[in-house]
Design a protein around this motif. Structure first.
Motif, mmCIF file in Angstrom:
data_model
loop_
_atom_site.group_PDB
_atom_site.id
_atom_site.type_symbol
_atom_site.label_atom_id
_atom_site.label_comp_id
_atom_site.label_asym_id
_atom_site.label_seq_id
_atom_site.Cartn_x
_atom_site.Cartn_y
_atom_site.Cartn_z
ATOM 1 N N GLY A 64 33.665 5.291 -35.378
ATOM 2 C CA GLY A 64 33.199 5.261 -34.039
ATOM 3 C C GLY A 64 34.163 4.309 -32.900
ATOM 4 O O GLY A 64 35.236 3.960 -33.694
ATOM 5 N N PRO A 65 33.701 4.074 -31.856
ATOM 6 C CA PRO A 65 34.798 3.548 -31.049
ATOM 7 C C PRO A 65 35.010 2.005 -31.258
ATOM 8 O O PRO A 65 36.048 1.479 -30.642
ATOM 9 N N THR A 66 33.940 1.535 -31.678
ATOM 10 C CA THR A 66 34.302 0.004 -32.099
ATOM 11 C C THR A 66 34.054 -0.254 -33.493
ATOM 12 O O THR A 66 33.428 0.679 -34.256
ATOM 13 N N PRO A 67 34.634 -1.305 -34.244
ATOM 14 C CA PRO A 67 34.352 -1.642 -35.704
ATOM 15 C C PRO A 67 32.800 -1.837 -36.122
ATOM 16 O O PRO A 67 32.167 -2.346 -35.118
ATOM 17 N N GLY A 68 32.591 -1.198 -37.193
ATOM 18 C CA GLY A 68 31.149 -0.991 -37.620
ATOM 19 C C GLY A 68 30.412 -0.117 -36.902
ATOM 20 O O GLY A 68 29.100 0.223 -37.150
ATOM 21 N N THR A 69 31.008 0.800 -35.914
ATOM 22 C CA THR A 69 30.267 2.038 -35.390
ATOM 23 C C THR A 69 30.740 3.140 -36.103
ATOM 24 O O THR A 69 32.057 3.086 -36.433
ATOM 25 N N TYR A 70 29.821 4.331 -35.996
ATOM 26 C CA TYR A 70 30.346 5.497 -36.568
ATOM 27 C C TYR A 70 29.606 6.857 -35.777
ATOM 28 O O TYR A 70 28.524 6.538 -35.216
ATOM 29 N N TRP A 71 30.544 7.887 -35.728
ATOM 30 C CA TRP A 71 30.074 9.287 -35.196
ATOM 31 C C TRP A 71 29.391 9.905 -36.178
ATOM 32 O O TRP A 71 30.215 10.278 -37.386
ATOM 33 N N VAL A 72 28.228 10.580 -36.071
ATOM 34 C CA VAL A 72 27.532 11.446 -37.077
ATOM 35 C C VAL A 72 27.649 12.752 -36.322
ATOM 36 O O VAL A 72 26.773 12.996 -35.398
ATOM 37 N N ASP A 73 28.412 13.657 -36.861
ATOM 38 C CA ASP A 73 28.279 15.094 -36.361
ATOM 39 C C ASP A 73 27.316 16.128 -37.241
ATOM 40 O O ASP A 73 27.672 16.589 -38.165
ATOM 41 N N PHE A 74 25.971 16.216 -36.749
ATOM 42 C CA PHE A 74 25.268 17.101 -37.407
ATOM 43 C C PHE A 74 25.405 18.741 -37.054
ATOM 44 O O PHE A 74 25.712 18.830 -35.942
ATOM 45 N N PHE A 75 25.320 19.463 -38.028
ATOM 46 C CA PHE A 75 25.633 20.991 -37.743
ATOM 47 C C PHE A 75 24.232 21.588 -36.914
ATOM 48 O O PHE A 75 24.482 22.607 -36.367
ATOM 49 N N LYS A 76 23.254 20.905 -37.204
ATOM 50 C CA LYS A 76 21.999 21.454 -36.560
ATOM 51 C C LYS A 76 21.089 20.262 -35.652
ATOM 52 O O LYS A 76 21.186 19.029 -36.087
ATOM 53 N N GLU A 77 20.793 20.739 -34.402
ATOM 54 C CA GLU A 77 20.265 19.817 -33.688
ATOM 55 C C GLU A 77 18.775 19.257 -34.231
ATOM 56 O O GLU A 77 18.682 17.964 -34.009
ATOM 57 N N GLN A 78 18.020 19.939 -34.934
ATOM 58 C CA GLN A 78 16.988 19.674 -35.452
ATOM 59 C C GLN A 78 17.054 18.556 -36.441
ATOM 60 O O GLN A 78 16.178 17.631 -36.757
ATOM 61 N N ASP A 79 18.339 18.548 -37.345
ATOM 62 C CA ASP A 79 18.476 17.426 -38.224
ATOM 63 C C ASP A 79 18.834 16.067 -37.342
ATOM 64 O O ASP A 79 18.429 15.114 -37.960
ATOM 65 N N ARG A 80 19.371 16.223 -36.448
ATOM 66 C CA ARG A 80 19.854 15.080 -35.539
ATOM 67 C C ARG A 80 18.506 14.689 -35.061
ATOM 68 O O ARG A 80 18.134 13.242 -35.136
ATOM 69 N N LYS A 81 17.324 15.401 -34.348
ATOM 70 C CA LYS A 81 16.402 15.066 -34.185
ATOM 71 C C LYS A 81 15.319 14.103 -34.936
ATOM 72 O O LYS A 81 14.716 13.505 -34.888
ATOM 73 N N SER A 82 15.670 14.883 -36.204
ATOM 74 C CA SER A 82 14.549 14.277 -37.285
ATOM 75 C C SER A 82 15.206 12.942 -37.911
ATOM 76 O O SER A 82 14.301 12.032 -38.034
ATOM 77 N N VAL A 83 16.291 12.536 -37.779
ATOM 78 C CA VAL A 83 16.790 11.251 -38.169
ATOM 79 C C VAL A 83 16.373 10.458 -36.988
ATOM 80 O O VAL A 83 16.109 9.398 -37.109
ATOM 81 N N GLU A 84 16.677 10.764 -35.654
ATOM 82 C CA GLU A 84 16.182 9.975 -34.600
ATOM 83 C C GLU A 84 14.768 9.615 -34.438
ATOM 84 O O GLU A 84 14.308 8.501 -34.048
ATOM 85 N N SER A 85 13.958 10.515 -35.067
ATOM 86 C CA SER A 85 12.433 10.274 -35.318
ATOM 87 C C SER A 85 11.901 9.075 -36.180
ATOM 88 O O SER A 85 10.873 8.521 -36.064
ATOM 89 N N ARG A 86 12.873 8.800 -37.182
ATOM 90 C CA ARG A 86 12.532 7.868 -38.035
ATOM 91 C C ARG A 86 12.815 6.451 -37.452
ATOM 92 O O ARG A 86 14.045 6.210 -36.942
ATOM 93 N N THR A 87 11.892 5.424 -37.880
ATOM 94 C CA THR A 87 12.359 4.175 -37.138
ATOM 95 C C THR A 87 13.322 3.126 -37.799
ATOM 96 O O THR A 87 13.803 2.456 -36.964
ATOM 97 N N LYS A 88 13.367 3.289 -39.292
ATOM 98 C CA LYS A 88 14.126 2.521 -39.906
ATOM 99 C C LYS A 88 15.065 3.341 -40.792
ATOM 100 O O LYS A 88 14.823 4.357 -41.269
ATOM 101 N N HIS A 89 16.288 2.859 -40.866
ATOM 102 C CA HIS A 89 17.306 3.561 -41.675
ATOM 103 C C HIS A 89 18.215 2.345 -42.342
ATOM 104 O O HIS A 89 18.403 1.511 -41.741
ATOM 105 N N LYS A 90 18.140 2.600 -43.716
ATOM 106 C CA LYS A 90 18.958 1.648 -44.433
ATOM 107 C C LYS A 90 20.008 2.130 -45.308
ATOM 108 O O LYS A 90 19.772 3.214 -46.002
ATOM 109 N N LEU A 91 20.971 1.295 -45.604
ATOM 110 C CA LEU A 91 22.242 1.780 -46.406
ATOM 111 C C LEU A 91 22.445 0.777 -47.383
ATOM 112 O O LEU A 91 23.121 -0.551 -46.948
#
Length: 462
Positions: A45-72
């Motif tokens: 992404g534009p700054t350290p620690g940030t990343y762009w995620v390019d989804f092939f489908k809009e519905q996959d992006r929306k599904s990710v955004e609908s979840r409140t917590k994401h951990k790695l």
């Protein structure tokens, strides 16, 4: 089917520079079960620690955004994935913002790739792949090896483990690549990226996502077994265990696919086109043979000065030693395999070097050789010795791999000239020296015979 605008995320706390966050993030967002996502690419992404995620489908992006917590999970740490607000990266967006906002304008948008327009017509990626496999059972391509290093060509095996590489005897400076249509297409994009100066390690875009994340029967990332392996070990495994990879498909209907890799780690998935249970069984089988194959590996580097000699040596070693990977690395010969195999290879190289030195000492330069235009002898003497010399010439040609030409010059003398059968190995000067010795020996015998006859005649007169 519309491509989504890129999603900007941040890892908290930010990982260290050496940690492979992109690889882990891509695996996370490609898993519908873990993140709600799907096919995508991840980039810095534009700054350290940030990343762009390019989804092939809009519905996959929306599904990710609908979840409140994401951990790695990254190593021993558990990082929070924070979704940042914004409209995405305009410079990297696959379609203009207006097209994304208006469904009616999608079909007319010149920015929409033809592949996605076909998807809109109801013909999905899995169906296209299935149809392609029916049309082309196997596809072959001839690679121009002069444009790529041996190391770059070796890495295609990591990306396409089912692709077969072999020499092309009919054409110098080339290799024959054979696989299914998808493998050839993937290889083309890999080599294209190299020529365009891109880093092929992190960009497996359309073909890799399409092939690695969904198989012929529509299995998604939830039904695949994902594994992270050391890149050097995986490279050795696919080079030396081609039969075991075939066995994986025969027994379980499973293939090994690469989802991403860098110099340190390779993310692979093992999936069966039959069932999730077989995918698990195939994964267990893969892990077992992978561990057995790589448990005692070591490597050595051998300096070799000539690039021509290096390529020739690599081919010889890989043909001769089944459990050895020989490759070019930084103008050196890298040997990877069990210690016993490396020792055997080093012994073979030492013997080859000794033979080469001995051959160099034997060789007389044909260019500066004084008899390079042939040997001139008296025609009448040659006629007397012709029977003996014919046998000698036949033996010389066999010993030094030469051809002989016998002709007369303008003075009526015989000219005997030897030339090599193969231009790569010229031993004609040795053949000429051998003929001179044979001629002098035969002529000496002839003189002795003549002197003996004269003495006999003189004795009779007395």
């Amino acid at each position: 089917m519309m491509a989504a605008a890129p999603l900007l995320v941040r890892l908290s706390p930010a990982p260290a520079a050496g940690e492979k966050a992109i690889l882990k993030l891509q695996a996370y967002f490609q898993s519908g079960k873990r993140s709600g996502g799907g096919e995508c690419n991840v980039r810095a992404g534009p700054t350290p620690g940030t990343y762009w995620v390019d989804f092939f489908k809009e519905q996959d992006r929306k599904s990710v955004e609908s979840r409140t917590k994401h951990k790695l999970e990254l190593g021993a740490k558990c990082l929070e994935i924070v979704i940042l607000p914004g409209e995405g990266d305009p410079g990297k967006s696959r379609v203009p913002a207006q097209a994304s906002a208006s469904p009616n304008s999608v079909a007319a948008s010149p920015s929409l790739p033809q592949q996605e327009q076909r998807d809109n017509g109801g013909y999905g990626a899995a169906a296209r792949k299935d149809l392609t496999k029916k049309i082309f059972l196997t596809v072959s391509a001839t690679l121009n090896t002069s444009m790529f290093t041996e190391d770059q060509r070796e890495k295609i095996a990591i990306i396409c483990p089912n692709l077969k590489r072999e020499g092309n005897p009919g054409m110098d400076g080339s290799e024959k690549l054979t696989g299914d249509f998808t493998d050839i297409e993937k290889a083309y994009h890999y080599f294209e990226d190299i020529l365009e100066g891109k880093d092929p390690n992190h960009d497996f875009s359309h073909s890799e996502c399409e092939n690695g994340l969904k198989d012929e029967n529509g299995l998604n990332t939830e039904e695949m077994e994902e594994l992270t392996v050391v890149t050097a070990l995986y490279e050795y495994f696919i080079h030396t265990r081609k039969e075991e990879i075939k066995e994986l498909y025969k027994r379980f209907g499973a293939r090994v696919r690469v989802k991403g890799h860098d110099d340190d780690n390779t993310l692979i998935c093992v999936s069966s086109d039959k069932s999730h249970a077989l995918s698990q069984a195939a994964s267990d089988f893969f892990i077992k043979i992978f561990q057995e194959t790589t448990k005692d590996l070591t490597q050595e580097k051998v300096p070799i000065t000539s690039s021509y000699t290096l390529n020739k040596t690599i081919m010889k070693l890989n043909e001769r030693f089944r459990n050895l990977l020989a490759k070019e690395e930084g103008n050196q010969l890298l040997l990877r395999g069990p210690g016993s195999e490396i020792l055997a290879a080093q012994k073979f190289l030492a013997e080859e070097c000794e033979n080469s030195q001995a051959e160099k000492k034997m060789k007389i330069s044909s260019e500066w050789y004084k008899y390079r235009n042939g040997i001139v002898v008296d025609a009448s003497v040659f006629k007397l010795l012709e029977t003996i010399l014919s046998k000698e010439i036949e033996s010389i040609n066999g010993q030094f791999d030469t051809l002989v030409e016998i002709k007369e010059n303008s003075h009526g003398q015989k000219v005997i000239m030897f030339s090599p059968k193969l231009k790569t190995s010229d031993m004609s000067s040795h053949a000429t020296e051998s003929f001179i010795n044979a001629f002098q020996s035969a002529f000496a015998m002839l003189r002795e015979k003549i002197i003996s006859m004269k003495l006999s005649e003189d004795q009779k007169k007395l």
